[in-house]
Enzyme design. Sequence first.
Site, mmCIF file in Angstrom:
data_model
loop_
_atom_site.group_PDB
_atom_site.id
_atom_site.type_symbol
_atom_site.label_atom_id
_atom_site.label_comp_id
_atom_site.label_asym_id
_atom_site.label_seq_id
_atom_site.Cartn_x
_atom_site.Cartn_y
_atom_site.Cartn_z
ATOM 1 N N HIS A 33 -46.086 4.995 -39.327
ATOM 2 C CA HIS A 33 -45.057 5.572 -39.552
ATOM 3 C C HIS A 33 -44.595 5.510 -41.112
ATOM 4 O O HIS A 33 -44.116 6.259 -41.827
ATOM 5 C CB HIS A 33 -43.749 5.104 -38.644
ATOM 6 C CG HIS A 33 -43.862 5.461 -37.453
ATOM 7 N ND1 HIS A 33 -44.064 4.629 -36.378
ATOM 8 C CD2 HIS A 33 -43.657 6.536 -36.731
ATOM 9 C CE1 HIS A 33 -43.964 5.362 -35.194
ATOM 10 N NE2 HIS A 33 -43.640 6.588 -35.475
ATOM 11 N N GLN A 149 -48.888 18.699 -31.439
ATOM 12 C CA GLN A 149 -47.462 18.842 -31.878
ATOM 13 C C GLN A 149 -47.229 19.524 -33.300
ATOM 14 O O GLN A 149 -46.187 20.322 -33.560
ATOM 15 C CB GLN A 149 -46.965 17.524 -31.905
ATOM 16 C CG GLN A 149 -45.431 17.259 -32.647
ATOM 17 C CD GLN A 149 -44.984 15.620 -32.393
ATOM 18 O OE1 GLN A 149 -44.311 15.500 -31.304
ATOM 19 N NE2 GLN A 149 -44.878 14.852 -33.283
HETATM 20 O O1 PAF Z 1 -43.768 12.322 -32.635
HETATM 21 C C1 PAF Z 1 -42.557 12.232 -32.171
HETATM 22 O O2 PAF Z 1 -42.109 10.735 -32.314
HETATM 23 C C2 PAF Z 1 -41.710 13.055 -31.796
HETATM 24 O O3 PAF Z 1 -42.285 13.895 -30.995
HETATM 25 C C3 PAF Z 1 -40.678 13.497 -32.616
HETATM 26 C C4 PAF Z 1 -41.373 14.685 -33.581
HETATM 27 C C5 PAF Z 1 -39.872 12.630 -33.599
HETATM 28 C C6 PAF Z 1 -39.444 14.427 -31.925
HETATM 29 O O4 PAF Z 1 -39.049 13.700 -30.919
#
Ligand code: PAF
Length: 277
Positions: A33, A149
């Site tokens: 992150h 995603q």
């Molecule tokens: O990847 C994630 O942490 C989640 O799916 C996100 C993109 C923050 C959406 O809640």
Amino acid sequence: MQIIHTVSELRARLAKEAPVGLVPTMGNLHAGHIHLVELAKQHAQCVVVSIFVNPLQFGVNEDLANYPRTLAEDCAKLEAAGADVVFAPSEKEMYPVPQTMMVEPPAIASELCGASRPGHFRGVATVVLKLFNIVQPQVAVFGKKDFQQLFIIRELVRQLNLPIDIVASETQREASGLAMSSRNGYLSATERAMAAELHRVLQQLVKTVQAGQKEYAAAEALAVAALEQSGWDVDYISVRSASTLLPAIPAEQDLVVLGAARLGRTRLIDNLEFQLT
Ligand code: PAF
């Protein structure tokens, strides 16, 4: 760094900022992150990190209540990384009324991870669109570890004409090759020692395909068998087109192999993009 919990305060704080970069997260932050934040800083003057555990993307059997919530530690890491704003809304702030308007993702959302997590990407697309509308960023950064995603979010932006650049970050890995993930925290010491095997098996599959194996289903089956032999419960291993995420056909050159498998009670995912020449 400011920590903001409401939409109105956030809008006031961002009123004179541009370009704004958004890094959407569910918290429990790790080095992967932090890399997203560093990337966002290269593209934006003001970096907003959202921390929200989104109930809409959890299935009934998934443990929403026990998802780790570590706001204080997360904020300390984000401050050190140089984020400007943390947006950490409550559930009531994000969903003040029942969320009956939902974003319907493309059909690919019911394959791969979507096959065992029905409704998951609908929940992701809906919360991401809400975050985009709340923050109104010019740039948003997502990790390639969640390849499906990322694909769906790119489609969201493309199909709904959102004026946002999506920047993709390479998957961050531990020295063993294990993709960094909040879920790694659930692994026991024994499982952690085994966990990089998912990456190794995907690497082997890539080598096999690059060496000329055109029977992708056979190569996938070998990869599944290798993981099962070591005690993994495999959800899927699949060679796909990197541009459409549809099952790859032999003429295709830009490919991605994606996998999801459980070690004990922890479901891990990983993927590798590769080319055929
Ligand atoms: O990847 C994630 O942490 C989640 O799916 C996100 C993109 C923050 C959406 O809640």
